[in-house]
Enzyme design. Sequence first.
Site, PDB file in Angstrom:
ATOM      1  N   LYS A 295     -30.085 -25.532  13.297  1.00 29.86           N
ATOM      2  CA  LYS A 295     -29.619 -24.142  13.342  1.00 29.86           C
ATOM      3  C   LYS A 295     -29.509 -23.677  14.796  1.00 29.86           C
ATOM      4  O   LYS A 295     -30.229 -24.184  15.653  1.00 29.86           O
ATOM      5  CB  LYS A 295     -30.608 -23.231  12.609  1.00 29.86           C
ATOM      6  N   ARG A 369     -31.741 -26.558  -1.968  1.00 26.17           N
ATOM      7  CA  ARG A 369     -31.290 -27.123  -3.247  1.00 26.17           C
ATOM      8  C   ARG A 369     -31.852 -28.526  -3.469  1.00 26.17           C
ATOM      9  O   ARG A 369     -32.036 -28.959  -4.599  1.00 26.17           O
ATOM     10  CB  ARG A 369     -29.762 -27.082  -3.303  1.00 26.17           C
TER      11      ARG A 369
HETATM   12  N1  BES Z   1     -32.596 -20.908   4.326  1.00 25.74           N
HETATM   13  C1  BES Z   1     -31.191 -21.011   4.544  1.00 25.74           C
HETATM   14  C2  BES Z   1     -30.422 -19.815   3.989  1.00 25.74           C
HETATM   15  C3  BES Z   1     -30.503 -18.548   4.781  1.00 25.74           C
HETATM   16  C4  BES Z   1     -29.872 -18.422   5.988  1.00 25.74           C
HETATM   17  C5  BES Z   1     -31.167 -17.469   4.257  1.00 25.74           C
HETATM   18  C6  BES Z   1     -29.929 -17.226   6.680  1.00 25.74           C
HETATM   19  C7  BES Z   1     -31.223 -16.277   4.942  1.00 25.74           C
HETATM   20  C8  BES Z   1     -30.608 -16.150   6.149  1.00 25.74           C
HETATM   21  C9  BES Z   1     -30.647 -22.254   3.861  1.00 25.74           C
HETATM   22  O1  BES Z   1     -31.496 -23.340   3.826  1.00 25.74           O
HETATM   23  C10 BES Z   1     -29.436 -22.656   4.605  1.00 25.74           C
HETATM   24  O2  BES Z   1     -29.574 -23.020   5.738  1.00 25.74           O
HETATM   25  N2  BES Z   1     -28.290 -22.582   3.966  1.00 25.74           N
HETATM   26  C11 BES Z   1     -27.064 -22.914   4.591  1.00 25.74           C
HETATM   27  C12 BES Z   1     -26.227 -23.680   3.600  1.00 25.74           C
HETATM   28  C13 BES Z   1     -25.018 -24.317   4.204  1.00 25.74           C
HETATM   29  C14 BES Z   1     -25.424 -25.446   5.146  1.00 25.74           C
HETATM   30  C15 BES Z   1     -24.164 -24.862   3.102  1.00 25.74           C
HETATM   31  C16 BES Z   1     -26.376 -21.609   5.001  1.00 25.74           C
HETATM   32  O3  BES Z   1     -26.457 -20.629   4.269  1.00 25.74           O
HETATM   33  O4  BES Z   1     -25.789 -21.596   6.086  1.00 25.74           O
HETATM   34 MN    MN Z   2     -31.369 -24.520   5.560  1.00 25.27          MN
END
Ligand code: BES
Ligand code: MN
Length: 509
Positions: A295, A369
């Site tokens: 990230k 997931r």
């Molecule tokens: N924990 C995150 C989702 C999230 C991001 C919640 C920001 C709240 C604020 C999750 O694990 C994630 O990183 N999801 C990705 C999925 C993508 C790679 C398909 C996302 O939402 O960017």
């Molecule tokens: Mn994630």
Amino acid sequence: MQFSTKNIDVVAQATQCAVVFALEDKLLASAKAIDKLHGGALSALIANKDLKPKAGHKRWITLAPSKRPYQRVLLVQLGKSDDKKASKLKSDNLLAALSSAATALSQSPVKDATVYIDDLFSQNITVEHNGTTADPSWVAEQLAIAVQKASYRYTETKSKPDAKPALSKITYASSNAARVKGQRLALVRGAAIGSGINYTRELGNLPPNICTPSFLADQGKALATSSSSALTCRSLDHKQMEKLGMGAFLSVAKGSSEEGKLIIMEYKGTAVANSKPHVLVGKGITFDTGGISLKPGAAMDEMKFDMCGAASVFGSMKALVEMKAKVHVVALIAAAENMPAGNASKPGDVVTSMSGQTIEILNTDAEGRLVLCDALTYAERFKPKSVVDIATLTGACVVALGNHACGLYSNHQPMAEKLLAAGTFSNDKAWQMPLWDEYQKQLDSNFADMANIGGMPGGSITAACFLSRFAKKYHWAHLDIAGIAWQSGAKKGATGRPVALLVNYLLNA
Ligand code: BES
Ligand code: MN
Ligand code: ZN
């Protein structure tokens, strides 16, 4: 916090603080009685416009020692009535007033207070809550929740923590003896839900170097110990998960030096001995760096909140224990830390889930997931009446719904409707999203049964589609709580949602 209720007269009750209400420029009955006794002190505040007409506005009145039984009065504004006759009140206004009263009490030196909001019902003022009329015990439940929430302080990692509130005793003045019993039960429920909400906030707020998967496993054990054997807890370690074939779960945990845990709690209230359980599954990523699909740095600290689904399951279990609910619930917590490392999963890796389905990991940041799918397969062994998973799953859900409702997906419409109703009742709203087959093909992979991401369009929906492939054997719903689990900015902190929704669902399912 101690809550009790009785049918009492405001003039006779000995209390440090009487909390009374105004509806716009009209004092409710108890406020009027105090006003009469103290030379019009309350009506003067309204006449001089010192009490504003906005719901939640409030004024303290300190009385001379000779004027006890109460030392102070807190006058709280309920806002504008919804009609000209001042006989209708919107629940939003009521909730704003209760929360404002609770906050004021929690910041004051008052130790015990008596709250006279039940005047609404003796004066036939109806409280409108999402198109229905709220009953007197709903108001009592909401007051207890508001007081509990206002009493929470984060202190764990501060060397000079704020003082804990002095408030320890709330008396709920029932304006009709026939309502006392129902309101007493409502206070027990509300106090337990509020305590569960605060527990969820605390677990969410704890830093990720303290709140690890094994820390969460210890929390489960502690909850079991406190429950006088209504709740049991055990957890599976890596070896046991390997034996079960949980290749998806383990692919997330393996890049971290913190061992992943599948925590299993079972709550059995009295008189539910042989019933099938409802199962809650919580996403417990104690920190989400994204893994090798790292990230960006900005606000990455907020990914300590990526275990708020798990925290809401802990909070719900605590609430059930405290209210001695007559329900049967199994909780599964999928706890892991998502880290980049030499041995972490890579984009392109293919793993085999416990269900036997293979998954191509195209993005290691879609890790929620992966831990949840194996927990969902594990849930089958409980022959559940229903399964709800709760997860801070996608940023896309925040884009879709913002910060007011969580996203709800389900393979069984009656179950979806029960969850929606629980959300409405408890002012902890969910909004149903589509789970149509058309979206499934976004998960096609050339090298496995499915990919773990479905591309940019409908990102919250394709995440739910992924989970649905592991939830075919029972009635299932998924709550994407990414937008509601915590607040950012100056008020940064976990909200304790959706504990109220979950507990109300379980009590009525
Ligand atoms: N924990 C995150 C989702 C999230 C991001 C919640 C920001 C709240 C604020 C999750 O694990 C994630 O990183 N999801 C990705 C999925 C993508 C790679 C398909 C996302 O939402 O960017
Ligand atoms: Mn994630
Ligand atoms: Zn995540």
